[in-house]
Design a protein around this motif. Structure first.
Motif, short mmCIF file in Angstrom:
data_model
loop_
_atom_site.label_atom_id
_atom_site.label_comp_id
_atom_site.label_asym_id
_atom_site.label_seq_id
_atom_site.Cartn_x
_atom_site.Cartn_y
_atom_site.Cartn_z
N GLY A 156 -58.63 45.87 148.89
CA GLY A 156 -58.56 47.31 148.68
C GLY A 156 -57.10 47.73 148.60
O GLY A 156 -56.24 47.13 149.26
N LEU A 157 -56.84 48.72 147.78
CA LEU A 157 -55.48 49.22 147.56
C LEU A 157 -55.45 50.73 147.65
O LEU A 157 -56.43 51.40 147.33
N LEU A 158 -54.31 51.25 148.04
CA LEU A 158 -54.11 52.69 147.95
C LEU A 158 -54.21 53.11 146.48
O LEU A 158 -53.76 52.37 145.60
N PRO A 159 -54.79 54.27 146.19
CA PRO A 159 -54.98 54.70 144.80
C PRO A 159 -53.71 54.70 143.95
O PRO A 159 -53.79 54.45 142.75
N ALA A 160 -52.56 54.93 144.55
CA ALA A 160 -51.30 54.94 143.78
C ALA A 160 -51.03 53.59 143.13
O ALA A 160 -50.23 53.50 142.19
N PHE A 161 -51.70 52.53 143.60
CA PHE A 161 -51.46 51.18 143.08
C PHE A 161 -52.60 50.66 142.21
O PHE A 161 -52.57 49.51 141.78
N TRP A 162 -53.59 51.49 141.96
CA TRP A 162 -54.72 51.09 141.12
C TRP A 162 -54.29 50.94 139.67
O TRP A 162 -53.33 51.57 139.21
N GLY A 163 -55.02 50.13 138.93
CA GLY A 163 -54.83 50.01 137.49
C GLY A 163 -53.64 49.17 137.05
O GLY A 163 -53.26 49.18 135.89
N ARG A 164 -53.05 48.41 137.95
CA ARG A 164 -51.89 47.59 137.62
C ARG A 164 -52.18 46.09 137.70
O ARG A 164 -51.28 45.27 137.56
N ASN A 190 -58.97 55.27 155.67
CA ASN A 190 -59.48 56.64 155.72
C ASN A 190 -59.10 57.45 154.51
O ASN A 190 -59.44 58.63 154.42
N GLU A 191 -58.38 56.85 153.57
CA GLU A 191 -58.08 57.52 152.30
C GLU A 191 -59.42 57.70 151.59
O GLU A 191 -60.15 56.72 151.40
N PRO A 192 -59.80 58.95 151.24
CA PRO A 192 -61.14 59.19 150.70
C PRO A 192 -61.56 58.29 149.54
O PRO A 192 -62.70 57.83 149.49
N LEU A 245 -65.43 51.05 150.50
CA LEU A 245 -65.26 50.04 151.55
C LEU A 245 -66.01 50.38 152.83
O LEU A 245 -66.44 49.49 153.54
N TRP A 246 -66.10 51.62 153.13
CA TRP A 246 -66.69 52.03 154.40
C TRP A 246 -67.86 52.99 154.19
O TRP A 246 -68.18 53.79 155.06
N ASP A 247 -68.51 52.89 153.04
CA ASP A 247 -69.67 53.74 152.72
C ASP A 247 -69.37 55.21 152.94
O ASP A 247 -70.22 55.98 153.36
N ASP A 248 -68.12 55.58 152.66
CA ASP A 248 -67.64 56.95 152.74
C ASP A 248 -67.73 57.54 154.15
O ASP A 248 -67.81 58.74 154.32
N GLN A 249 -67.67 56.67 155.16
CA GLN A 249 -67.67 57.12 156.55
C GLN A 249 -66.26 57.03 157.13
O GLN A 249 -65.54 56.08 156.82
N PRO A 250 -65.85 57.99 157.94
CA PRO A 250 -64.54 57.90 158.59
C PRO A 250 -64.44 56.61 159.42
O PRO A 250 -65.42 56.17 160.01
N VAL A 251 -63.25 56.05 159.44
CA VAL A 251 -63.00 54.81 160.17
C VAL A 251 -62.18 55.14 161.41
O VAL A 251 -61.06 55.65 161.31
#
Length: 178
Positions: A96-104, A27-29, A35-41
């Motif tokens: 999929g990763l939380l944004p804080a872990f992107w780019g590594r 549910n992280e925007p 992953l979820w076509d921008d729909q709440p999970v």
């Protein structure tokens, strides 16, 4: 218990204890955008995904893994794994990763571990992976994994188009030097 390890990561199959962390991850925007076509999970959907993954491990030998940094094995930071596309026979790589872990490079590292597991332990012959057209980071990751363009495929309940890639076990073995 099945675990995959890399230099920086621990991957272990989804467990019911992961439901709360997966609910927040999915549910992280910035994560659900692709992953979820921008729909709440809903929590029920998270619970169902965990149950399906547990069943897939029992019946097919593969499923989805929670991703943890090796030095913080209690804090879920993403997921990576395998599932059948729309209930069919084709098997898809997901991550999929939380944004804080992107780019590594962590998604690529996790996906490589899951590919090795899929081809060498499970014995799959080919894998698919899809990405939304605007998800350039995932598209780059799929290229780094050695996957080749397989065209557009319509997937999910809404049959939305996504760019799909494919990797065969023989190509993976050749690129891995096996």
């Amino acid at each position: 218990m099945l675990e995959l390890r890399t230099a920086r990561l621990l991957l272990r199959p989804f467990h019911t204890s992961d439901e709360e962390a997966l609910f927040h991850l999915w549910n992280e925007p910035q994560v659900r955008r692709y992953l979820w076509d921008d729909q709440p999970v809903a929590r029920e959907v998270v619970r169902e995904q965990v149950t399906v993954s547990e069943q897939d491990f029992r019946e097919r030998g593969f499923g989805e893994f929670g991703l943890f940094l090796a030095e913080r094995p209690g804090a879920l930071m993403g997921f990576c794994g395998l599932r059948c596309i729309d209930g069919g026979e084709d098997v898809e790589l997901l991550y999929g990763l939380l944004p804080a872990f992107w780019g590594r490079g962590l998604a690529t590292e996790a996906a490589q571990a899951v590919l090795r597991f899929a081809f060498e332990q499970v014995g799959l012959r080919e894998l698919w992976a899809g990405a939304d057209f605007g998800n350039t980071a995932s598209l780059r990751c799929l290229h780094r994994l050695g996957m080749t363009d397989a065209g557009v495929r319509r997937v999910g309940p809404e049959q939305l188009p996504a760019q799909y890639y494919r990797l065969r076990r023989l190509d993976f073995a050749a690129s891995a030097g096996a």
